[in-house]
Write a protein that holds these residues in place. Structure first.
Motif, PDB file in Angstrom:
ATOM      1  N   ALA A 215      12.834   3.203  -0.991  1.00  0.00           N
ATOM      2  CA  ALA A 215      12.360   3.677  -2.301  1.00  0.00           C
ATOM      3  C   ALA A 215      11.344   2.705  -2.894  1.00  0.00           C
ATOM      4  O   ALA A 215      10.334   3.121  -3.479  1.00  0.00           O
ATOM      5  N   GLU A 216      11.614   1.415  -2.752  1.00  0.00           N
ATOM      6  CA  GLU A 216      10.662   0.415  -3.256  1.00  0.00           C
ATOM      7  C   GLU A 216       9.340   0.499  -2.496  1.00  0.00           C
ATOM      8  O   GLU A 216       8.253   0.413  -3.092  1.00  0.00           O
ATOM      9  N   ALA A 217       9.430   0.675  -1.179  1.00  0.00           N
ATOM     10  CA  ALA A 217       8.218   0.801  -0.362  1.00  0.00           C
ATOM     11  C   ALA A 217       7.411   2.035  -0.781  1.00  0.00           C
ATOM     12  O   ALA A 217       6.170   1.995  -0.793  1.00  0.00           O
ATOM     13  N   TRP A 218       8.104   3.120  -1.118  1.00  0.00           N
ATOM     14  CA  TRP A 218       7.415   4.331  -1.573  1.00  0.00           C
ATOM     15  C   TRP A 218       6.630   4.057  -2.865  1.00  0.00           C
ATOM     16  O   TRP A 218       5.473   4.474  -3.007  1.00  0.00           O
ATOM     17  N   GLU A 219       7.262   3.355  -3.812  1.00  0.00           N
ATOM     18  CA  GLU A 219       6.574   3.024  -5.063  1.00  0.00           C
ATOM     19  C   GLU A 219       5.353   2.144  -4.795  1.00  0.00           C
ATOM     20  O   GLU A 219       4.280   2.345  -5.381  1.00  0.00           O
ATOM     21  N   LEU A 220       5.512   1.164  -3.926  1.00  0.00           N
ATOM     22  CA  LEU A 220       4.385   0.299  -3.572  1.00  0.00           C
ATOM     23  C   LEU A 220       3.266   1.119  -2.930  1.00  0.00           C
ATOM     24  O   LEU A 220       2.080   0.924  -3.234  1.00  0.00           O
ATOM     25  N   TRP A 221       3.650   2.037  -2.038  1.00  0.00           N
ATOM     26  CA  TRP A 221       2.663   2.857  -1.337  1.00  0.00           C
ATOM     27  C   TRP A 221       1.907   3.752  -2.317  1.00  0.00           C
ATOM     28  O   TRP A 221       0.681   3.910  -2.222  1.00  0.00           O
ATOM     29  N   GLN A 222       2.611   4.310  -3.275  1.00  0.00           N
ATOM     30  CA  GLN A 222       1.948   5.153  -4.270  1.00  0.00           C
ATOM     31  C   GLN A 222       0.972   4.329  -5.113  1.00  0.00           C
ATOM     32  O   GLN A 222      -0.128   4.791  -5.448  1.00  0.00           O
TER      33      GLN A 222
END
Length: 414
Positions: A215-222
């Motif tokens: 989930a953290e990686a998704w936020e960073l990716w966005q």
């Protein structure tokens, strides 16, 4: 220089107290302290034998960087010499504090630090495989700051060790990698030259086994995608105006990356796919697993732009979907279904069916089954007769025994 360890440690503590509590102590104190710090810490051999005193001296060095950051430029060479030695100190706590000091120094003197940064890369990398996970995490975060504020050419020697740590069993280490890679993708001055090297790491982080990290990686990716969109707003204006609605045929229960993320991957897919195809056939199962996860994310982000690279990708998928590891097989089958949502079935089938001319394998049929499953039904109807006619051909259906063909056909019947 006193022979008594207690006296030396007390002396360091007094100096730190004076710097912390007396505002009229100016930067002149640096000229008195640096020769002592270099003599005790910066030589080829450890002069200061006490681990506790060395740790106190590193703490003093951190204080100098924190309080007199703008005044340290004339002493940068000495600071680098000290840190190259203390980062590889046998004492774990000194390693950790030295890495933190290197990060602080990189941020404090970015313009001056650029010329000296490469000297710290090799010592920090030696801590990537340290037995203590906290040391590994600190070293990864430190290399992030050193490379970002230093010479960006250091990305090349760092990428290999950084990629190896993606297999680390400690979630915090993998989290540190995602944070560093995201920071580089957004802040590295030469980031556009390294997008194709960095994207596989952040995309693989989206599939981390720990939901919180994914989930953290998704936020960073966005966030990465949003920044890329802002930086390329003029180039993408027409696309932004045209693509106001999501596609009607999209993989269920999958959140679509923003336009910036998709464009970033689309523009670098051609450089990523050759290495990805190789890793899907690697001898290590962990590498193949990460590659299969990357494959899924690549498809979801590149979408229709994979059409130009489809033939090379499909060849790798035929092989990978026959893997001994069920997790790899599952990911490749999932990627085939995703692929069918973006590439019309007439395009994919025009490549898959000819590839089966020389012999039908489990791999061909599993990928074919995924494509049939994921394709939009209205677009697929006109292709089904051609698929059926091909599969019932004498030179195709009589290549194996009845039991083998029954097993094969189970992959494409849905």
């Amino acid at each position: 220089m006193d022979r008594s360890e207690a006296c030396r440690e007390l002396a360091v503590g007094i100096v730190k107290y004076i710097i912390n509590h007396y505002s009229d102590i100016n930067e002149d104190i640096i000229s008195y302290l640096m020769p002592v710090l270099v003599q005790r810490l910066g030589g080829q051999e450890i002069v200061e034998k006490s681990e506790e005193v060395r740790l106190s001296l590193i703490s003093l060095l951190q204080l100098l960087v924190q309080k007199y950051s703008s005044k340290l430029a004339p002493h940068l060479n000495d600071l680098i010499n000290i840190l190259t030695m203390t980062i590889v100190d046998p004492y774990p706590k000194i390693k950790q504090e030295s890495c933190l000091c290197a990060s602080a120094l990189a941020k404090a003197l970015p313009q001056n630090f650029f010329m000296q940064s490469e000297s710290l890369v090799k010592p920090i990398l030696q801590n990537f495989s340290h037995q203590h996970s906290r040391i590994r995490m600190t070293a990864i975060l430190s290399i992030g700051d050193v490379v970002c504020h230093g010479n960006n050419k250091s990305v090349d020697p760092v990428m290999g060790p950084l990629g190896e740590r993606m297999f680390d069993q400690v979630p915090g280490v993998r989290q540190a990698i995602a944070q560093v890679v995201a920071a580089w993708l957004m802040k590295l001055p030469d980031r556009y030259s390294y997008f194709h090297r960095l994207l596989p790491l952040i995309l693989t982080s989206l599939c981390d086994e720990m939901p919180d990290l994914a989930a953290e990686a998704w936020e960073l990716w966005q966030n990465i995608g949003e920044q890329y969109l802002l930086e390329n707003e003029k180039d993408l204006k027409d696309t932004m105006d045209f693509l106001t609605q999501p596609p009607s045929h999209y993989p269920p229960e999958v959140q679509r990356p923003n336009l910036g993320c998709r464009t970033l991957v689309q523009r670098n897919a051609g450089k990523i796919i050759p290495a990805l195809a190789n890793e899907l056939g690697d001898w290590q199962v962990d590498v193949r697993l990460k590659a299969s996860q990357l494959l899924c994310q690549l498809v979801l982000n590149a979408e229709t732009h994979l059409t130009h690279h489809l033939e090379k990708l499909l060849v790798a998928m035929y092989r990978a979907v026959q893997d001994d590891d069920a997790r790899v097989v599952e990911n490749v089958e999932k990627a085939a279904k995703y692929l069918a949502h973006f590439v019309p079935p007439n395009v994919t089938l025009s490549l898959v069916l000819p590839a089966m001319e020389d012999g039908v394998t489990h791999g061909h049929l599993k990928v074919l089954g995924g494509i049939l499953w994921g394709s939009e039904k209205s677009a697929l109807v006109g292709e089904l007769e051609g698929v059926a006619n091909f599969l019932q051909r004498h030179d195709v259906c009589w290549q194996q025994s009845v039991s083998e063909m029954q097993a094969h056909m189970s992959y494409v019947v849905y």
